[in-house]
Motif scaffolding. Structure first.
Motif, PDB file in Angstrom:
ATOM      1  N   GLY A   5       0.778  -1.222   0.000  1.00  0.00           N
ATOM      2  CA  GLY A   5       0.000   0.000   0.000  1.00  0.00           C
ATOM      3  C   GLY A   5       0.812   1.275   0.000  1.00  0.00           C
ATOM      4  N   ARG A   6       2.122   1.175  -0.008  1.00  0.00           N
ATOM      5  CA  ARG A   6       2.983   2.353   0.030  1.00  0.00           C
ATOM      6  C   ARG A   6       3.319   2.803  -1.378  1.00  0.00           C
ATOM      7  NH1 ARG A   6       8.498   3.200   0.329  1.00  0.00           N
ATOM      8  NH2 ARG A   6       8.888   0.953   0.241  1.00  0.00           N
ATOM      9  N   SER A   7       3.275   4.112  -1.626  1.00  0.00           N
ATOM     10  CA  SER A   7       3.586   4.635  -2.954  1.00  0.00           C
ATOM     11  C   SER A   7       5.048   4.367  -3.284  1.00  0.00           C
ATOM     12  CB  SER A   7       3.321   6.147  -3.012  1.00  0.00           C
ATOM     13  OG  SER A   7       1.956   6.416  -2.803  1.00  0.00           O
ATOM     14  N   ALA A   8       5.293   3.894  -4.502  1.00  0.00           N
ATOM     15  CA  ALA A   8       6.667   3.647  -4.927  1.00  0.00           C
ATOM     16  C   ALA A   8       7.397   4.966  -5.089  1.00  0.00           C
ATOM     17  CB  ALA A   8       6.678   2.865  -6.234  1.00  0.00           C
ATOM     18  N   PRO A   9       8.636   5.089  -4.603  1.00  0.00           N
ATOM     19  CA  PRO A   9       9.392   6.330  -4.779  1.00  0.00           C
ATOM     20  C   PRO A   9       9.722   6.538  -6.247  1.00  0.00           C
ATOM     21  CG  PRO A   9      10.814   4.601  -3.915  1.00  0.00           C
ATOM     22  CD  PRO A   9       9.426   4.045  -3.922  1.00  0.00           C
ATOM     23  N   GLN A  10       9.841   7.793  -6.630  1.00  0.00           N
ATOM     24  CA  GLN A  10      10.166   8.109  -8.021  1.00  0.00           C
ATOM     25  C   GLN A  10      11.300   9.113  -8.064  1.00  0.00           C
ATOM     26  OE1 GLN A  10       6.392   9.419  -9.687  1.00  0.00           O
ATOM     27  NE2 GLN A  10       6.044   7.409 -10.584  1.00  0.00           N
ATOM     28  N   ARG A  11      12.168   8.921  -9.063  1.00  0.00           N
ATOM     29  CA  ARG A  11      13.242   9.869  -9.324  1.00  0.00           C
ATOM     30  C   ARG A  11      13.289  10.100 -10.823  1.00  0.00           C
ATOM     31  NH1 ARG A  11      16.800   9.937  -4.579  1.00  0.00           N
ATOM     32  NH2 ARG A  11      18.044  11.460  -5.740  1.00  0.00           N
ATOM     33  N   GLY A  12      13.987  11.158 -11.227  1.00  0.00           N
ATOM     34  CA  GLY A  12      14.038  11.435 -12.651  1.00  0.00           C
ATOM     35  C   GLY A  12      15.329  12.075 -13.112  1.00  0.00           C
ATOM     36  N   GLU A  13      16.400  11.994 -12.284  1.00  0.00           N
ATOM     37  CA  GLU A  13      17.636  12.685 -12.645  1.00  0.00           C
ATOM     38  C   GLU A  13      18.275  12.129 -13.909  1.00  0.00           C
ATOM     39  OE1 GLU A  13      17.547  12.930  -8.050  1.00  0.00           O
ATOM     40  OE2 GLU A  13      16.945  11.525  -9.622  1.00  0.00           O
ATOM     41  N   VAL A  14      18.360  10.801 -14.020  1.00  0.00           N
ATOM     42  CA  VAL A  14      19.040  10.204 -15.170  1.00  0.00           C
ATOM     43  C   VAL A  14      18.242  10.435 -16.441  1.00  0.00           C
ATOM     44  CG1 VAL A  14      19.966   8.075 -16.155  1.00  0.00           C
ATOM     45  CG2 VAL A  14      20.112   8.475 -13.687  1.00  0.00           C
ATOM     46  N   THR A  15      16.946  10.118 -16.388  1.00  0.00           N
ATOM     47  CA  THR A  15      16.097  10.337 -17.559  1.00  0.00           C
ATOM     48  C   THR A  15      16.070  11.810 -17.943  1.00  0.00           C
ATOM     49  OG1 THR A  15      14.709   8.569 -16.676  1.00  0.00           O
ATOM     50  CG2 THR A  15      13.853   9.789 -18.553  1.00  0.00           C
ATOM     51  N   GLY A  16      16.017  12.667 -16.949  1.00  0.00           N
ATOM     52  CA  GLY A  16      15.945  14.098 -17.230  1.00  0.00           C
ATOM     53  C   GLY A  16      17.191  14.615 -17.927  1.00  0.00           C
ATOM     54  N   TYR A  17      18.363  14.225 -17.432  1.00  0.00           N
ATOM     55  CA  TYR A  17      19.590  14.711 -18.070  1.00  0.00           C
ATOM     56  C   TYR A  17      19.741  14.125 -19.469  1.00  0.00           C
ATOM     57  CZ  TYR A  17      24.162  16.823 -18.382  1.00  0.00           C
ATOM     58  OH  TYR A  17      25.217  17.612 -18.778  1.00  0.00           O
ATOM     59  N   LEU A  18      19.315  12.870 -19.644  1.00  0.00           N
ATOM     60  CA  LEU A  18      19.370  12.285 -20.980  1.00  0.00           C
ATOM     61  C   LEU A  18      18.432  13.029 -21.924  1.00  0.00           C
ATOM     62  CD1 LEU A  18      20.552  10.052 -22.773  1.00  0.00           C
ATOM     63  CD2 LEU A  18      18.648   8.586 -22.068  1.00  0.00           C
ATOM     64  N   LEU A  19      17.256  13.401 -21.447  1.00  0.00           N
ATOM     65  CA  LEU A  19      16.338  14.205 -22.266  1.00  0.00           C
ATOM     66  C   LEU A  19      16.984  15.531 -22.658  1.00  0.00           C
ATOM     67  CD1 LEU A  19      12.877  13.677 -20.522  1.00  0.00           C
ATOM     68  CD2 LEU A  19      13.429  13.134 -22.898  1.00  0.00           C
ATOM     69  N   LYS A  20      17.739  16.115 -21.746  1.00  0.00           N
ATOM     70  CA  LYS A  20      18.445  17.364 -22.052  1.00  0.00           C
ATOM     71  C   LYS A  20      19.427  17.153 -23.201  1.00  0.00           C
ATOM     72  CE  LYS A  20      21.629  20.618 -19.780  1.00  0.00           C
ATOM     73  NZ  LYS A  20      20.825  21.861 -19.806  1.00  0.00           N
ATOM     74  N   LEU A  21      20.213  16.062 -23.127  1.00  0.00           N
ATOM     75  CA  LEU A  21      21.166  15.775 -24.203  1.00  0.00           C
ATOM     76  C   LEU A  21      20.443  15.486 -25.516  1.00  0.00           C
ATOM     77  CD1 LEU A  21      23.867  13.523 -22.466  1.00  0.00           C
ATOM     78  CD2 LEU A  21      23.855  16.005 -22.795  1.00  0.00           C
ATOM     79  N   ILE A  22      19.326  14.793 -25.443  1.00  0.00           N
ATOM     80  CA  ILE A  22      18.541  14.491 -26.645  1.00  0.00           C
ATOM     81  C   ILE A  22      18.033  15.785 -27.270  1.00  0.00           C
ATOM     82  CG2 ILE A  22      16.381  13.458 -27.443  1.00  0.00           C
ATOM     83  CD1 ILE A  22      16.871  11.225 -25.359  1.00  0.00           C
ATOM     84  N   ARG A  23      17.490  16.687 -26.439  1.00  0.00           N
ATOM     85  CA  ARG A  23      17.004  17.969 -26.968  1.00  0.00           C
ATOM     86  C   ARG A  23      18.141  18.752 -27.618  1.00  0.00           C
ATOM     87  NH1 ARG A  23      17.641  22.744 -24.822  1.00  0.00           N
ATOM     88  NH2 ARG A  23      17.998  22.007 -22.680  1.00  0.00           N
ATOM     89  N   GLU A  24      19.308  18.777 -26.954  1.00  0.00           N
ATOM     90  CA  GLU A  24      20.428  19.532 -27.496  1.00  0.00           C
ATOM     91  C   GLU A  24      20.983  18.910 -28.763  1.00  0.00           C
ATOM     92  OE1 GLU A  24      23.080  19.670 -24.188  1.00  0.00           O
ATOM     93  OE2 GLU A  24      22.118  21.439 -23.302  1.00  0.00           O
TER      94      GLU A  24
END
Length: 375
Positions: A5-24
């Motif tokens: 019943g506990r919400s799974a923790p979420q992070r986004g640092e790796v995906t976020g930085y990769l998205l930055k490189l993809i955009r650039e």
């Protein structure tokens, strides 16, 4: 996939930085990409910073964003890593969860599938700040203003906590009525990357217990576990347990097949994600070996912590894929030069010297020379 019943923790640092490189790589500004995706600039900014994890975006929207990035001309190598980046964030969140010592061990995603090189690289990108192998050499196509982060680095306290909790997970995985061998070995393997080398002590205790309890007569589920532990010890500065493993834990063809199938999977020649280690001892799969060959040759360095393992894997690979030297002439020349250089050093075991001598003899018999003019 939250537990009890506990919400799974979420992070986004790796995906976020990769998205930055993809955009650039397209290249677009955050404002331009936001307009193309029909979202506001703050949304793109939040994805890239990890404040609003892209891993929390509904699946359909995430698929649409990825396809849109592809149509805009994003770098295909970076784009192909998005799924693994999301998994890296998921694993990081679970390992760094404050309740990691109490949650059900079966809910720990580090034990859900066999790690690959790319996935491991992405995890370590955040923990160690080292650029993933697949992203090195990809030129930036957009100038950045002012000081910017070079990767999705975690804060120092979380980097320390990551390695501390790997020790905890390894202990929990090995204990109890239903031990998780995969979780144990992968926690040990990642712990070997700790630059402070504080993992050496408990890893040494682990391998001592294993050596007392196991005599390998063929492959068993404990074989890859022992291999990961001794590999981690080599990375922590002690190559002798790995050398001992290479000498005594390959008693038959089954273990050699396991080593090669695992290595082929590690570099991506077996493209399907494996959820346990049972694929390792199977007959050699329909993988060619060129990617693995190049990977091993590039790492044939006397100062590499896994140099003895790389030598043995090359020796075993060329025994079953002899044609690789014919199809990869540049790598074969590099292999000859690097093998001779290592033989002139004292950085490898007697077994590795014997295997390298065999490789050099075979290369010369095939007409490979150390210059660019030979085959």
């Amino acid at each position: 996939m939250a537990g009890r019943g506990r919400s799974a923790p979420q992070r986004g640092e790796v995906t976020g930085y990769l998205l930055k490189l993809i955009r650039e790589s397209i290249p677009l500004t955050q404002e331009q990409l936001a307009a193309d995706l029909s979202v506001d600039r703050v949304t793109v900014q939040s994805w890239e910073s990890g404040r609003r994890p892209f891993t929390a975006v509904p699946l359909g929207q995430a698929i649409a964003v990825r396809h849109r990035l592809g149509r805009l001309g994003a770098n295909v190598t970076l784009l192909a890593a998005l799924d693994d980046a999301a998994e890296a964030d998921f694993i990081l969140a679970a390992v760094l969860d404050a309740q990691v010592d109490r949650c059900d061990i079966a809910e720990q995603p580090l034990g859900w599938c066999v790690l690959t090189h790319r996935l491991t690289d992405l995890i370590l990108w955040a923990v160690l700040g080292q650029t993933p192998t697949f992203a090195r050499g990809i030129p930036a196509t957009q100038a950045r203003r002012g000081p910017v982060a070079s990767g999705p680095a975690l804060p120092a306290d979380e980097r320390r906590a990551f390695f501390t909790r790997l020790h905890l997970l390894a202990e929990r995985a090995a204990a109890g009525r239903d031990p998780s061998v995969l979780l144990h070995r992968q926690a040990c393997f990642l712990a070997g990357m700790d630059p402070t080398r504080t993992a050496a002590g408990w890893l040494s205790q682990t391998t001592t217990r294993t050596r007392r309890a196991i005599t390998f007569r063929s492959w068993s589920p404990l074989w890859p576990d022992a291999r990961s532990v001794v590999t981690s010890l080599a990375n922590q500065g002690d190559p002798e347990p790995l050398r001992d493993f290479l000498a005594r834990a390959h008693p038959d063809d089954t273990c050699e097949r396991a080593a090669l199938n695992y290595s082929a999977y590690w570099v991506g020649e077996i493209p399907y994600r494996q959820h346990d280690d049972s694929f390792m001892p199977a007959p050699l799969a329909d993988w060619h070996g060129s990617v693995l060959f190049r990977h091993l040759v590039q790492r044939l360095d006397p100062t590499h912590p896994f140099v003895d393992l790389n030598v043995h894997n090359l020796w075993a690979l060329l025994a079953v894929r002899r044609g690789l030297t014919l199809g990869n002439p540049a790598e074969s020349r590099a292999l000859l030069k690097r093998s001779i250089r290592i033989l002139d050093s004292d950085h490898v075991s007697p077994q590795s010297r014997q295997e390298l001598t065999s490789i050099v003899y075979s290369l010369r018999a095939d007409g490979v020379t150390g210059t660019g003019t030979g085959r």
